[in-house]
Motif scaffolding. Structure first.
Motif, PDB file in Angstrom:
ATOM      1  N   LEU A  49       0.838  -1.198   0.000  1.00 29.91           N
ATOM      2  CA  LEU A  49       0.000   0.000   0.000  1.00 29.91           C
ATOM      3  C   LEU A  49       0.878   1.256   0.000  1.00 29.91           C
ATOM      4  N   ILE A  50       1.889   1.280   0.860  1.00 23.03           N
ATOM      5  CA  ILE A  50       2.805   2.422   0.918  1.00 23.03           C
ATOM      6  C   ILE A  50       3.554   2.563  -0.404  1.00 23.03           C
ATOM      7  N   ARG A  51       4.006   1.455  -0.949  1.00 17.67           N
ATOM      8  CA  ARG A  51       4.726   1.448  -2.231  1.00 17.67           C
ATOM      9  C   ARG A  51       3.900   2.109  -3.332  1.00 17.67           C
ATOM     10  N   ASP A  52       2.587   1.894  -3.296  1.00 14.92           N
ATOM     11  CA  ASP A  52       1.724   2.360  -4.376  1.00 14.92           C
ATOM     12  C   ASP A  52       1.184   3.777  -4.185  1.00 14.92           C
ATOM     13  N   LEU A  53       1.527   4.441  -3.084  1.00 18.77           N
ATOM     14  CA  LEU A  53       1.108   5.830  -2.892  1.00 18.77           C
ATOM     15  C   LEU A  53       1.884   6.734  -3.849  1.00 18.77           C
ATOM     16  N   PRO A  54       1.280   7.831  -4.292  1.00 19.12           N
ATOM     17  CA  PRO A  54       1.990   8.710  -5.229  1.00 19.12           C
ATOM     18  C   PRO A  54       3.005   9.617  -4.540  1.00 19.12           C
ATOM     19  N   GLU A  55       4.172   9.759  -5.158  1.00 21.73           N
ATOM     20  CA  GLU A  55       5.178  10.768  -4.828  1.00 21.73           C
ATOM     21  C   GLU A  55       5.405  11.011  -3.337  1.00 21.73           C
ATOM     22  N   LEU A  56       5.892  10.026  -2.640  1.00 16.85           N
ATOM     23  CA  LEU A  56       6.175  10.193  -1.222  1.00 16.85           C
ATOM     24  C   LEU A  56       7.459  10.985  -1.017  1.00 16.85           C
ATOM     25  N   GLY A  57       7.462  11.819   0.008  1.00 15.16           N
ATOM     26  CA  GLY A  57       8.659  12.584   0.344  1.00 15.16           C
ATOM     27  C   GLY A  57       9.525  11.878   1.368  1.00 15.16           C
ATOM     28  N   LEU A  58       8.900  11.023   2.197  1.00 13.54           N
ATOM     29  CA  LEU A  58       9.603  10.308   3.256  1.00 13.54           C
ATOM     30  C   LEU A  58       8.700   9.195   3.750  1.00 13.54           C
ATOM     31  N   VAL A  59       9.294   8.066   4.105  1.00 11.94           N
ATOM     32  CA  VAL A  59       8.572   6.960   4.732  1.00 11.94           C
ATOM     33  C   VAL A  59       9.212   6.736   6.102  1.00 11.94           C
ATOM     34  N   VAL A  60       8.389   6.690   7.138  1.00 11.62           N
ATOM     35  CA  VAL A  60       8.868   6.414   8.491  1.00 11.62           C
ATOM     36  C   VAL A  60       8.302   5.069   8.924  1.00 11.62           C
ATOM     37  N   LEU A  61       9.188   4.181   9.364  1.00  9.34           N
ATOM     38  CA  LEU A  61       8.787   2.863   9.855  1.00  9.34           C
ATOM     39  C   LEU A  61       9.027   2.824  11.352  1.00  9.34           C
ATOM     40  N   ASP A  62       7.948   2.740  12.117  1.00  8.35           N
ATOM     41  CA  ASP A  62       7.989   2.835  13.574  1.00  8.35           C
ATOM     42  C   ASP A  62       7.144   1.704  14.163  1.00  8.35           C
ATOM     43  N   TYR A  63       7.555   0.456  13.892  1.00  8.05           N
ATOM     44  CA  TYR A  63       6.693  -0.648  14.323  1.00  8.05           C
ATOM     45  C   TYR A  63       7.345  -1.665  15.244  1.00  8.05           C
ATOM     46  N   GLU A  64       8.492  -1.333  15.798  1.00  3.20           N
ATOM     47  CA  GLU A  64       9.147  -2.261  16.718  1.00  3.20           C
ATOM     48  C   GLU A  64       8.301  -2.580  17.947  1.00  3.20           C
ATOM     49  N   ALA A  65       7.538  -1.620  18.456  1.00  7.16           N
ATOM     50  CA  ALA A  65       6.803  -1.813  19.713  1.00  7.16           C
ATOM     51  C   ALA A  65       5.926  -3.065  19.690  1.00  7.16           C
ATOM     52  N   ASN A  66       5.357  -3.395  18.536  1.00  5.25           N
ATOM     53  CA  ASN A  66       4.519  -4.595  18.454  1.00  5.25           C
ATOM     54  C   ASN A  66       5.235  -5.775  17.817  1.00  5.25           C
ATOM     55  N   ALA A  67       6.133  -5.519  16.920  1.00  2.00           N
ATOM     56  CA  ALA A  67       6.765  -6.613  16.175  1.00  2.00           C
ATOM     57  C   ALA A  67       8.085  -7.068  16.779  1.00  2.00           C
ATOM     58  N   GLY A  68       8.692  -6.250  17.623  1.00  2.00           N
ATOM     59  CA  GLY A  68      10.005  -6.581  18.153  1.00  2.00           C
ATOM     60  C   GLY A  68      10.036  -7.790  19.054  1.00  2.00           C
ATOM     61  N   SER A  69       9.102  -7.852  19.973  1.00  2.00           N
ATOM     62  CA  SER A  69       9.130  -8.943  20.955  1.00  2.00           C
ATOM     63  C   SER A  69       8.630 -10.266  20.382  1.00  2.00           C
ATOM     64  N   THR A  70       8.015 -10.235  19.225  1.00  2.00           N
ATOM     65  CA  THR A  70       7.474 -11.465  18.620  1.00  2.00           C
ATOM     66  C   THR A  70       8.413 -12.067  17.582  1.00  2.00           C
ATOM     67  N   GLY A  71       9.469 -11.363  17.236  1.00  7.79           N
ATOM     68  CA  GLY A  71      10.375 -11.831  16.196  1.00  7.79           C
ATOM     69  C   GLY A  71       9.946 -11.414  14.804  1.00  7.79           C
ATOM     70  N   ARG A  72       8.787 -10.798  14.701  1.00  7.06           N
ATOM     71  CA  ARG A  72       8.286 -10.398  13.379  1.00  7.06           C
ATOM     72  C   ARG A  72       9.080  -9.239  12.785  1.00  7.06           C
ATOM     73  N   LEU A  73       9.657  -8.416  13.625  1.00  5.67           N
ATOM     74  CA  LEU A  73      10.469  -7.308  13.122  1.00  5.67           C
ATOM     75  C   LEU A  73      11.636  -7.847  12.302  1.00  5.67           C
ATOM     76  N   GLU A  74      12.343  -8.819  12.871  1.00  8.04           N
ATOM     77  CA  GLU A  74      13.498  -9.396  12.182  1.00  8.04           C
ATOM     78  C   GLU A  74      13.093 -10.161  10.929  1.00  8.04           C
ATOM     79  N   LYS A  75      11.898 -10.706  10.922  1.00  8.11           N
ATOM     80  CA  LYS A  75      11.427 -11.444   9.750  1.00  8.11           C
ATOM     81  C   LYS A  75      10.954 -10.517   8.639  1.00  8.11           C
ATOM     82  N   SER A  76      10.472  -9.327   8.999  1.00 10.80           N
ATOM     83  CA  SER A  76       9.783  -8.503   8.002  1.00 10.80           C
ATOM     84  C   SER A  76      10.513  -7.258   7.520  1.00 10.80           C
ATOM     85  N   LEU A  77      11.354  -6.646   8.334  1.00 12.50           N
ATOM     86  CA  LEU A  77      11.839  -5.294   8.036  1.00 12.50           C
ATOM     87  C   LEU A  77      12.555  -5.175   6.688  1.00 12.50           C
TER      88      LEU A  77
END
Length: 178
Positions: A49-77
């Motif tokens: 969805l983010i990839r398909d947005l038009p003309e982005l100036g910056l993307v911020v990824l701030d999802y460790e709080a939920n994905a970090g403790s489950t191992g999903r952060l390391e699998k997905s980032l």
């Protein structure tokens, strides 16, 4: 900005005090807040969805709080960023999570936190080494000062003052990136 209930601003008194909205006003830019309560786990559908947005100036990824403790952060980032890069050349800022009380008082949580922070920093370095110099890392701990416990409602979710602190810290980094 993609993230969790922290990004969503679930504990601010009004939408305008969420860090994403403060940044929107500060930079006079539209900001899409993709913060999801109990989610923000690095779902590849969100990267698409983010990839398909038009003309982005910056993307911020701030999802460790939920994905970090489950191992999903390391699998997905890494793949999350690769998906965005299929169509977007905008800078990407990876933000590790803000301090939680458990980091200080629970050795296991502190260890997980340290591992996640190092992992995210290293992902940015890997992209840089491979030629993508527009992937950055910001340590979420740097967004709060010594009294960080006062910036949250439950020692996890920031209140208005917590979001103001986050916005001010991110703004300095974003200004340099842009």
């Amino acid at each position: 900005v993609y993230g969790t209930s922290i990004t969503q601003g679930g504990c601010v008194t009004r939408p305008g005090t969420c860090y994403t909205n403060i940044l929107s006003r500060k930079f006079n830019r539209e900001v899409f807040n993709f913060g999801f309560s109990a989610n923000g786990l690095g779902e590849y559908e969100m990267a698409e969805l983010i990839r398909d947005l038009p003309e982005l100036g910056l993307v911020v990824l701030d999802y460790e709080a939920n994905a970090g403790s489950t191992g999903r952060l390391e699998k997905s980032l890494k793949h999350f960023i690769e998906i965005i890069r299929e169509k977007q050349s905008a800078p990407i800022l990876i933000v590790s999570r803000i301090p939680f009380t458990d980091d200080r008082y629970d050795a296991f949580c502190g260890e997980v936190r340290s591992r996640c922070r190092s992992f995210q920093r290293n992902v940015a370095k890997e992209f840089n080494a491979a030629g993508d110099k527009k992937v950055y890392f910001l340590d979420g701990y740097s967004l709060f000062d010594e009294g960080w416990e006062e910036y949250t409602v439950d020692l996890i979710h920031p209140t208005d003052i917590g979001h103001i602190q986050m916005a001010e810290g991110m703004a300095n980094v974003i200004k340099d990136i842009l």
